[in-house]
Design a protein around this motif. Structure first.
Motif, mmCIF file in Angstrom:
data_model
loop_
_atom_site.group_PDB
_atom_site.id
_atom_site.type_symbol
_atom_site.label_atom_id
_atom_site.label_comp_id
_atom_site.label_asym_id
_atom_site.label_seq_id
_atom_site.Cartn_x
_atom_site.Cartn_y
_atom_site.Cartn_z
ATOM 1 N N GLU A 3 0.962 -1.162 0.126
ATOM 2 C CA GLU A 3 -0.098 0.072 0.090
ATOM 3 C C GLU A 3 0.750 1.361 0.124
ATOM 4 O OE1 GLU A 3 -3.926 1.913 2.238
ATOM 5 O OE2 GLU A 3 -2.632 0.489 3.346
ATOM 6 N N ARG A 4 1.949 1.088 0.741
ATOM 7 C CA ARG A 4 2.981 2.266 0.620
ATOM 8 C C ARG A 4 3.499 2.643 -0.723
ATOM 9 N NH1 ARG A 4 5.504 1.739 6.802
ATOM 10 N NH2 ARG A 4 3.749 2.708 7.719
ATOM 11 N N LEU A 5 3.957 1.735 -1.285
ATOM 12 C CA LEU A 5 4.381 1.672 -2.436
ATOM 13 C C LEU A 5 3.449 2.076 -3.447
ATOM 14 C CD1 LEU A 5 6.855 -1.535 -2.514
ATOM 15 C CD2 LEU A 5 7.806 0.973 -2.447
ATOM 16 N N ALA A 6 2.419 1.501 -3.259
ATOM 17 C CA ALA A 6 1.283 1.962 -4.521
ATOM 18 C C ALA A 6 0.799 3.575 -4.199
ATOM 19 C CB ALA A 6 0.108 1.057 -4.106
ATOM 20 N N SER A 7 0.877 3.914 -3.202
ATOM 21 C CA SER A 7 0.524 5.374 -2.838
ATOM 22 C C SER A 7 1.727 6.215 -3.172
ATOM 23 C CB SER A 7 0.429 5.541 -1.182
ATOM 24 O OG SER A 7 1.481 5.694 -0.580
ATOM 25 N N LEU A 8 3.057 5.768 -3.705
ATOM 26 C CA LEU A 8 3.831 6.667 -4.240
ATOM 27 C C LEU A 8 3.932 6.500 -5.623
ATOM 28 C CD1 LEU A 8 6.729 5.957 -1.528
ATOM 29 C CD2 LEU A 8 5.262 8.193 -1.955
ATOM 30 N N GLY A 9 2.820 5.646 -6.257
ATOM 31 C CA GLY A 9 3.182 5.203 -7.677
ATOM 32 C C GLY A 9 2.521 6.289 -8.642
ATOM 33 N N ALA A 10 2.312 7.548 -8.103
ATOM 34 C CA ALA A 10 2.037 8.635 -9.286
ATOM 35 C C ALA A 10 3.166 9.953 -9.109
ATOM 36 C CB ALA A 10 0.851 9.201 -8.888
ATOM 37 N N PRO A 11 3.591 10.514 -10.148
ATOM 38 C CA PRO A 11 4.781 11.506 -10.013
ATOM 39 C C PRO A 11 4.194 12.557 -9.303
ATOM 40 C CG PRO A 11 4.051 10.854 -12.328
ATOM 41 C CD PRO A 11 3.182 10.030 -11.509
ATOM 42 N N ILE A 12 2.797 12.863 -9.089
ATOM 43 C CA ILE A 12 2.548 14.015 -8.202
ATOM 44 C C ILE A 12 2.851 13.706 -6.707
ATOM 45 C CG2 ILE A 12 0.075 13.493 -8.085
ATOM 46 C CD1 ILE A 12 1.623 16.857 -8.044
ATOM 47 N N ARG A 13 2.408 12.426 -6.398
ATOM 48 C CA ARG A 13 2.593 11.740 -5.021
ATOM 49 C C ARG A 13 3.830 11.968 -4.714
ATOM 50 N NH1 ARG A 13 -1.952 7.215 -4.702
ATOM 51 N NH2 ARG A 13 -3.712 8.635 -5.272
ATOM 52 N N LEU A 14 5.010 11.642 -5.447
ATOM 53 C CA LEU A 14 6.347 11.798 -5.421
ATOM 54 C C LEU A 14 6.731 13.102 -4.799
ATOM 55 C CD1 LEU A 14 7.716 9.305 -7.812
ATOM 56 C CD2 LEU A 14 7.816 9.053 -5.576
ATOM 57 N N ARG A 15 6.206 14.159 -5.832
ATOM 58 C CA ARG A 15 6.314 15.610 -5.620
ATOM 59 C C ARG A 15 6.105 15.980 -4.242
ATOM 60 N NH1 ARG A 15 3.954 18.866 -9.996
ATOM 61 N NH2 ARG A 15 4.686 20.612 -8.815
ATOM 62 N N ILE A 16 4.904 15.432 -4.025
ATOM 63 C CA ILE A 16 4.229 15.710 -2.410
ATOM 64 C C ILE A 16 4.995 15.267 -1.608
ATOM 65 C CG2 ILE A 16 2.215 15.178 -0.912
ATOM 66 C CD1 ILE A 16 0.529 15.105 -3.453
ATOM 67 N N ILE A 17 5.507 13.974 -1.434
ATOM 68 C CA ILE A 17 6.461 13.365 -0.357
ATOM 69 C C ILE A 17 7.588 14.079 -0.516
ATOM 70 C CG2 ILE A 17 7.165 11.376 -1.489
ATOM 71 C CD1 ILE A 17 5.940 11.397 2.109
ATOM 72 N N ARG A 18 8.350 14.387 -1.571
ATOM 73 C CA ARG A 18 9.555 15.209 -1.629
ATOM 74 C C ARG A 18 9.299 16.556 -0.743
ATOM 75 N NH1 ARG A 18 10.977 14.414 -6.783
ATOM 76 N NH2 ARG A 18 9.610 16.093 -7.298
ATOM 77 N N THR A 19 8.302 17.318 -1.150
ATOM 78 C CA THR A 19 8.167 18.484 -0.811
ATOM 79 C C THR A 19 7.984 18.599 0.770
ATOM 80 O OG1 THR A 19 7.176 19.359 -2.622
ATOM 81 C CG2 THR A 19 6.520 20.612 -0.766
ATOM 82 N N LEU A 20 6.996 17.400 1.403
ATOM 83 C CA LEU A 20 7.259 17.251 2.693
ATOM 84 C C LEU A 20 8.376 16.813 3.323
ATOM 85 C CD1 LEU A 20 3.503 15.750 2.911
ATOM 86 C CD2 LEU A 20 4.124 18.193 3.429
ATOM 87 N N VAL A 21 9.173 15.930 3.029
ATOM 88 C CA VAL A 21 10.467 15.709 3.453
ATOM 89 C C VAL A 21 11.321 16.791 3.679
ATOM 90 C CG1 VAL A 21 12.447 14.232 3.016
ATOM 91 C CG2 VAL A 21 10.294 13.145 2.756
ATOM 92 N N ARG A 22 11.548 17.632 2.642
ATOM 93 C CA ARG A 22 12.244 18.776 2.464
ATOM 94 C C ARG A 22 11.749 19.794 3.590
ATOM 95 N NH1 ARG A 22 12.917 19.630 -3.912
ATOM 96 N NH2 ARG A 22 14.508 18.003 -4.165
ATOM 97 N N ALA A 23 10.415 19.961 3.854
ATOM 98 C CA ALA A 23 10.117 20.954 5.107
ATOM 99 C C ALA A 23 10.441 20.387 6.403
ATOM 100 C CB ALA A 23 8.473 20.872 4.784
ATOM 101 N N GLY A 24 10.702 19.055 6.611
ATOM 102 C CA GLY A 24 11.022 18.497 7.683
ATOM 103 C C GLY A 24 9.953 18.480 8.705
#
Length: 99
Positions: A3-24
């Motif tokens: 489920e976690r891998l599937a939830s990352l399966g769209a480019p926009i979701r990768l952008r979301i998680i990258r933005t949140l990781v960078r925000a700390g």
């Protein structure tokens, strides 16, 4: 994990998680995240809901705002899973190629 891998399966979701990781740990308010990524509210809500359900994104109300943060332990677990289960034979293959 699927489920976690599937939830990352769209480019926009990768952008979301990258933005949140960078925000700390400070995270990003939902509205600001939506503006940064240029998403319609319904599209944004759909993607965030999937990532929250998978445990990769946390949401917390702070006053009138909802703040999104990366669930760092869950994000790390995805990376660890991939390395452990998907790259497990790599060390063995590299040793046999060197011999």
């Amino acid at each position: 994990m699927a489920e976690r891998l599937a939830s990352l399966g769209a480019p926009i979701r990768l952008r979301i998680i990258r933005t949140l990781v960078r925000a700390g740990d400070d995270g990003v308010p939902v509205g600001e995240l939506q503006r940064k990524l240029g998403l319609a509210a319904s599209t944004h809500a759909h993607h965030l809901a999937a990532m929250v359900k998978a445990g990769l994104v946390l949401q917390e109300r702070r006053g009138r705002e909802v703040i999104c943060t990366a669930a760092f332990d869950a994000v790390r677990s995805v990376g660890a899973y991939l390395i452990e289960h998907c790259c497990a034979d790599t060390a063995t293959e590299n040793r046999s190629e060197a011999a």
